[in-house]
Design a protein around this motif. Structure first.
Motif, PDB file in Angstrom:
ATOM      1  N   GLN A 247      44.691  41.121  35.719  1.00 42.91           N
ATOM      2  CA  GLN A 247      43.531  41.959  35.410  1.00 42.91           C
ATOM      3  C   GLN A 247      42.862  41.471  34.120  1.00 42.91           C
ATOM      4  N   VAL A 248      43.672  41.222  33.079  1.00 41.61           N
ATOM      5  CA  VAL A 248      43.143  40.753  31.800  1.00 41.61           C
ATOM      6  C   VAL A 248      42.400  39.437  31.997  1.00 41.61           C
ATOM      7  N   ASN A 249      42.953  38.590  32.844  1.00 46.08           N
ATOM      8  CA  ASN A 249      42.429  37.247  33.048  1.00 46.08           C
ATOM      9  C   ASN A 249      41.282  37.207  34.061  1.00 46.08           C
ATOM     10  N   GLU A 250      40.820  38.365  34.501  1.00 49.39           N
ATOM     11  CA  GLU A 250      39.730  38.507  35.486  1.00 49.39           C
ATOM     12  C   GLU A 250      40.092  37.946  36.857  1.00 49.39           C
ATOM     13  N   GLU A 251      41.385  37.657  37.086  1.00 45.75           N
ATOM     14  CA  GLU A 251      41.766  37.081  38.382  1.00 45.75           C
ATOM     15  C   GLU A 251      41.536  38.083  39.514  1.00 45.75           C
ATOM     16  N   ILE A 252      41.748  39.375  39.209  1.00 44.98           N
ATOM     17  CA  ILE A 252      41.572  40.382  40.259  1.00 44.98           C
ATOM     18  C   ILE A 252      40.089  40.513  40.618  1.00 44.98           C
ATOM     19  N   ASP A 253      39.227  40.411  39.579  1.00 37.15           N
ATOM     20  CA  ASP A 253      37.779  40.403  39.856  1.00 37.15           C
ATOM     21  C   ASP A 253      37.419  39.210  40.721  1.00 37.15           C
ATOM     22  N   ALA A 254      38.010  38.062  40.396  1.00 35.09           N
ATOM     23  CA  ALA A 254      37.707  36.850  41.162  1.00 35.09           C
ATOM     24  C   ALA A 254      38.103  37.048  42.619  1.00 35.09           C
ATOM     25  N   LEU A 255      39.262  37.669  42.853  1.00 27.56           N
ATOM     26  CA  LEU A 255      39.684  37.943  44.229  1.00 27.56           C
ATOM     27  C   LEU A 255      38.651  38.802  44.939  1.00 27.56           C
ATOM     28  N   ARG A 256      38.178  39.846  44.234  1.00 26.17           N
ATOM     29  CA  ARG A 256      37.197  40.755  44.847  1.00 26.17           C
ATOM     30  C   ARG A 256      35.934  40.010  45.210  1.00 26.17           C
ATOM     31  N   THR A 257      35.490  39.089  44.314  1.00 24.53           N
ATOM     32  CA  THR A 257      34.236  38.406  44.620  1.00 24.53           C
ATOM     33  C   THR A 257      34.379  37.506  45.846  1.00 24.53           C
ATOM     34  N   PHE A 258      35.606  37.116  46.171  1.00 27.55           N
ATOM     35  CA  PHE A 258      35.792  36.334  47.396  1.00 27.55           C
ATOM     36  C   PHE A 258      35.915  37.245  48.605  1.00 27.55           C
ATOM     37  N   GLY A 259      35.814  38.554  48.378  1.00 23.53           N
ATOM     38  CA  GLY A 259      35.912  39.484  49.487  1.00 23.53           C
ATOM     39  C   GLY A 259      37.342  39.809  49.880  1.00 23.53           C
ATOM     40  N   PHE A 260      38.328  39.384  49.059  1.00 23.50           N
ATOM     41  CA  PHE A 260      39.711  39.771  49.344  1.00 23.50           C
ATOM     42  C   PHE A 260      39.951  41.151  48.766  1.00 23.50           C
ATOM     43  N   SER A 261      40.702  41.969  49.502  1.00 28.71           N
ATOM     44  CA  SER A 261      41.055  43.267  48.952  1.00 28.71           C
ATOM     45  C   SER A 261      42.333  43.103  48.139  1.00 28.71           C
ATOM     46  N   PRO A 262      42.296  43.455  46.844  1.00 21.86           N
ATOM     47  CA  PRO A 262      43.513  43.309  46.035  1.00 21.86           C
ATOM     48  C   PRO A 262      44.674  44.117  46.623  1.00 21.86           C
ATOM     49  N   ALA A 263      44.359  45.255  47.269  1.00 23.79           N
ATOM     50  CA  ALA A 263      45.438  46.059  47.857  1.00 23.79           C
ATOM     51  C   ALA A 263      46.164  45.260  48.938  1.00 23.79           C
ATOM     52  N   GLU A 264      45.402  44.488  49.721  1.00 26.10           N
ATOM     53  CA  GLU A 264      46.039  43.689  50.773  1.00 26.10           C
ATOM     54  C   GLU A 264      46.687  42.439  50.196  1.00 26.10           C
ATOM     55  N   PHE A 265      45.930  41.788  49.300  1.00 24.79           N
ATOM     56  CA  PHE A 265      46.356  40.467  48.855  1.00 24.79           C
ATOM     57  C   PHE A 265      47.500  40.540  47.851  1.00 24.79           C
ATOM     58  N   LEU A 266      47.474  41.551  46.991  1.00 22.22           N
ATOM     59  CA  LEU A 266      48.477  41.608  45.920  1.00 22.22           C
ATOM     60  C   LEU A 266      49.508  42.713  46.122  1.00 22.22           C
ATOM     61  N   VAL A 267      49.034  43.923  46.471  1.00 25.40           N
ATOM     62  CA  VAL A 267      49.957  45.055  46.519  1.00 25.40           C
ATOM     63  C   VAL A 267      50.830  44.993  47.775  1.00 25.40           C
ATOM     64  N   LEU A 268      50.196  44.735  48.916  1.00 21.58           N
ATOM     65  CA  LEU A 268      50.923  44.769  50.186  1.00 21.58           C
ATOM     66  C   LEU A 268      52.154  43.852  50.208  1.00 21.58           C
ATOM     67  N   PRO A 269      52.029  42.577  49.839  1.00 17.51           N
ATOM     68  CA  PRO A 269      53.240  41.734  49.880  1.00 17.51           C
ATOM     69  C   PRO A 269      54.338  42.242  48.955  1.00 17.51           C
ATOM     70  N   ARG A 270      53.944  42.834  47.821  1.00 19.01           N
ATOM     71  CA  ARG A 270      54.958  43.331  46.883  1.00 19.01           C
ATOM     72  C   ARG A 270      55.681  44.539  47.465  1.00 19.01           C
ATOM     73  N   VAL A 271      54.909  45.450  48.068  1.00 23.93           N
ATOM     74  CA  VAL A 271      55.546  46.620  48.683  1.00 23.93           C
ATOM     75  C   VAL A 271      56.453  46.158  49.824  1.00 23.93           C
ATOM     76  N   LEU A 272      55.940  45.256  50.648  1.00 25.04           N
ATOM     77  CA  LEU A 272      56.731  44.757  51.782  1.00 25.04           C
ATOM     78  C   LEU A 272      58.033  44.128  51.301  1.00 25.04           C
ATOM     79  N   ALA A 273      57.921  43.250  50.302  1.00 28.81           N
ATOM     80  CA  ALA A 273      59.104  42.535  49.823  1.00 28.81           C
ATOM     81  C   ALA A 273      60.152  43.520  49.336  1.00 28.81           C
ATOM     82  N   LEU A 274      59.705  44.509  48.577  1.00 28.16           N
ATOM     83  CA  LEU A 274      60.675  45.447  48.007  1.00 28.16           C
ATOM     84  C   LEU A 274      61.253  46.360  49.082  1.00 28.16           C
ATOM     85  N   VAL A 275      60.418  46.785  50.043  1.00 29.97           N
ATOM     86  CA  VAL A 275      60.911  47.668  51.099  1.00 29.97           C
ATOM     87  C   VAL A 275      61.918  46.923  51.986  1.00 29.97           C
ATOM     88  N   LEU A 276      61.701  45.630  52.172  1.00 32.32           N
ATOM     89  CA  LEU A 276      62.660  44.858  52.967  1.00 32.32           C
ATOM     90  C   LEU A 276      63.954  44.619  52.195  1.00 32.32           C
TER      91      LEU A 276
END
Lengths: 384, 257
Positions: A247-276
């Motif tokens: 967030q500090v490094n504006e990487e999340i903004d950069a993801l958004r500008t590419f049309g990626f949803s941070p919830a899908e791209f960043l949060v989902l794999p983390r939740v999946l990994a931990l739930v597994l």
């Protein structure tokens, strides 16, 4: 900045205020440097104020042998007093460098209202502020949960955008890399449970029930809670710090500008990994805890190893294993969400990353304990 | 005051209409009106803290305005659903102040990410496109470096390569020359001019570097921090010659007037 010559420590600085023909004359002498012996500046200002009839302020610096910022700040404070007394100031008596530096400092007027006042707001106002903040936080939490839920929907539809390679490395980070610490802590927790039980049980010769105590406690809840707390400190904090830095490094903004949803791209794999990984780690922790109890039982209480294992196997109902797994899965979701939420809502500074990490761990542990309480009550009601 | 670029005007690429920007109750900018035309190198200029970067965040869909319209060629950016907004923005590229490269990926992976998602290219073709984009910004051979292993100026150029990954026809730059030495800053300016001429793309550059403003800008808007709105619009070189606004002249002459 130091100018002039002279041995700074040897010559004592002096400052004398006199009234000369209706003008205040401030005579400086000696070495005015940080580290020299200085007269009381407040006394000098007091004596300036004691001549209210004065019309102008002049300086006399022929005796000054050296000066630095300290001299400047003394002069500046005197100029402020002069302004207060509405004196005409003649700075020509000051050393030339001092004159121009004072001019520079006075060039941009002090911004009114820029200095922060430390006065505290009235109690009601603070309660109001606090309530509004709490409401905003709650809404932003709901928004986050909603985003993650939508991401899960698109995952189910096979449309979620995330990197499989990231998922694998996260599984490794959260699962395999946590094995040593989970081993150590669950083994010790098993040992402790067995010790505590053994002291009581030995009094009436029921040592064999140590296996039951350790078995049920580990499998039903302790295995899950211990892994949960380890993962909150290990993985939850890592998620918050990683996403916060992005967030500090504006990487999340950069993801958004590419049309990626941070919830899908960043949060989902983390939740999946931990739930597994959480249920697997939990089963592993259960086994390590039982091993801890086994060591105490066999070494300290002289129980036959086979008898110990047999008694554990017979006395732990299978339902307890399922309850433990439910616990650990819920903890996995909670820890991943808390870590990601704090990371995604992180401010744009190094301090904010630290705060995000701290509150991720606090939130995870708090939610683990609350969830345990709820699950325990629910199990009690449905009678498992 | 407004000075329009002369003659034969190409079609507008982006129009800002009565735009207001606020954080909660705190108004940052109000009543912004300007048009960015095809092939423009459009400068958003103003003193520190006047809201230049925030304006850019509104233009690229990261922050919603509190009022007014941002009209792309394809339609309104904010009065539409998320899918349409994403489709509009897919033709835009953004270079953030520090490059904002994904620190957990190599340069090649950074540039390949949007290509993998939005094109049907095969992995081998993607590798070639990535190599081309890196070569265009002078970083040929740096595919397998991580952002932390290269210098700030190189990060910016890699960020530009990533912003250009999907061949956008409008590119946004947040402070391209901040933190660069004069030579690197000049090289970046030349790269922007070169890309504009060869790709026929439109550039929107947020900057307060006067050297860049006069070297590359052919249209601009000046945001004034005191009045919280735009006070000038037009070719910066002409603004310097013709403007009579003391605040703008002060800015454009580095405070000499």
């Amino acid at each position: 900045m130091a100018k002039g010559t002279g041995n700074s420590a040897a010559e004592k600085a002096a400052c004398q205020v006199t009234l000369e023909g209706g003008d205040l004359l401030v005579a400086f002498a000696g070495s005015w440097r940080v580290g020299s012996e200085l007269p009381d500046a407040e006394a000098a200002r007091r004596s300036m104020r004691s001549y209210p009839a004065a019309k102008a302020l002049r300086f006399e610096c022929a005796q000054v042998t050296g000066w630095d910022s300290l001299f400047l700040s003394t002069c500046r404070a005197m100029l402020a007093v002069a302004a207060e007394m509405k004196l005409t100031v003649d700075t020509s008596g000051l050393p030339p460098g001092v004159e121009s530096l004072l001019d520079l400092a006075a060039k941009v007027p002090e911004r009114k209202g820029a200095a922060r006042t430390a006065s505290s707001a009235p109690l009601l106002e603070r309660i109001g502020d606090w309530t509004l903040t709490a409401r905003d936080n709650f809404l932003s939490l709901l928004e986050f949960i909603g985003e993650v839920a939508l991401a899960c929907v698109s995952l189910a539809k096979g449309r979620a955008v995330y990197q499989r390679s990231t998922l694998w490395s996260l599984i490794k980070q959260t699962g395999i890399d946590a094995v040593p610490i989970v081993s150590l802590i669950s083994l010790l927790v098993g040992l402790i449970l067995a010790f505590v039980g053994a002291i009581q049980l030995r009094q009436f010769g029921a040592q064999i029930y140590v296996s039951t105590i350790v078995g049920i406690a580990m499998v039903r809840v302790m295995g899950a809670i211990m892994t949960g707390i380890i993962m909150a400190g290990r993985t939850g904090a890592a998620f918050a710090a990683e996403l916060g830095t992005m967030q500090v490094n504006e990487e999340i903004d950069a993801l958004r500008t590419f049309g990626f949803s941070p919830a899908e791209f960043l949060v989902l794999p983390r939740v999946l990994a931990l739930v597994l990984m959480m249920p697997l780690l939990c089963i592993y922790a259960d086994l390590m805890g039982i091993l801890g109890g086994f060591i105490v039982g066999v070494v300290m209480l002289d129980i036959n190893p086979l008898q110990y294992l047999h008694s554990t196997w017979n006395s732990v109902p299978l339902a307890n294993l399922w309850i433990g797994l439910v616990h650990s899965t819920v903890f996995g979701v909670l820890i991943a969400l808390a870590g990601c939420y704090r990371g995604m809502r992180c401010g744009r500074s190094a301090l904010a990353v630290g705060q995000a990490t701290t509150s991720a761990v606090v939130t995870s542990i708090l939610s683990i304990i609350i969830a345990t309480a709820i699950i325990t009550v629910v199990c009690e009601i449905i009678g498992v | 005051m407004t000075l329009q670029p002369e003659a034969q005007e190409p079609a507008p690429r982006l129009t800002v209409d009565h735009l207001d920007i606020a954080y909660g109750d705190f108004v940052i900018m109000r009543d912004l009106n300007f048009t960015i035309r095809r092939g423009d190198i459009f400068i958003i200029m103003g003193g520190s803290g006047c809201g230049k970067s925030t304006l850019m965040r509104v233009l690229v869909g990261l922050k919603s305005p509190s009022g007014g319209e941002v009209l792309y060629e394809e339609g309104s950016l904010w009065r539409t659903d998320e899918d349409t907004r994403a489709a509009i923005l897919r033709r835009a590229g953004v270079l953030f102040q520090s490059g904002a490269l994904f620190s957990s990926m190599t340069l090649a992976e950074n540039i390949a990410l949007p290509l993998q998602q939005y094109t049907r290219l095969r992995p081998r073709d993607i590798r070639e496109v990535v190599a081309l984009k890196l070569a265009l910004v002078g970083l040929a051979g740096f595919e397998d470096f991580y952002p932390s292993e290269i210098s700030g100026g190189m990060c910016k150029r890699a960020g530009l390569a990533r912003a250009m990954a999907l061949d956008p026809d409008i590119l946004f730059f947040d402070e391209p020359s901040a933190g660069l030495d004069p030579v690197s800053a000049n090289l970046l300016d030349e790269l922007i001019l070169e890309l504009r001429d060869s790709l026929k793309a439109t550039f929107v550059v947020v900057t307060h570097e006067l050297a860049s403003i006069f070297a590359i800008g052919n249209n601009s808007v000046y945001l004034d921090v005191e009045t919280r709105t735009m006070t000038a619009h037009g070719d910066p070189k002409k603004l310097l010659e013709e403007s009579t606004d003391p605040v703008l002249r002060h800015f454009l002459t580095r405070g000499k007037e």
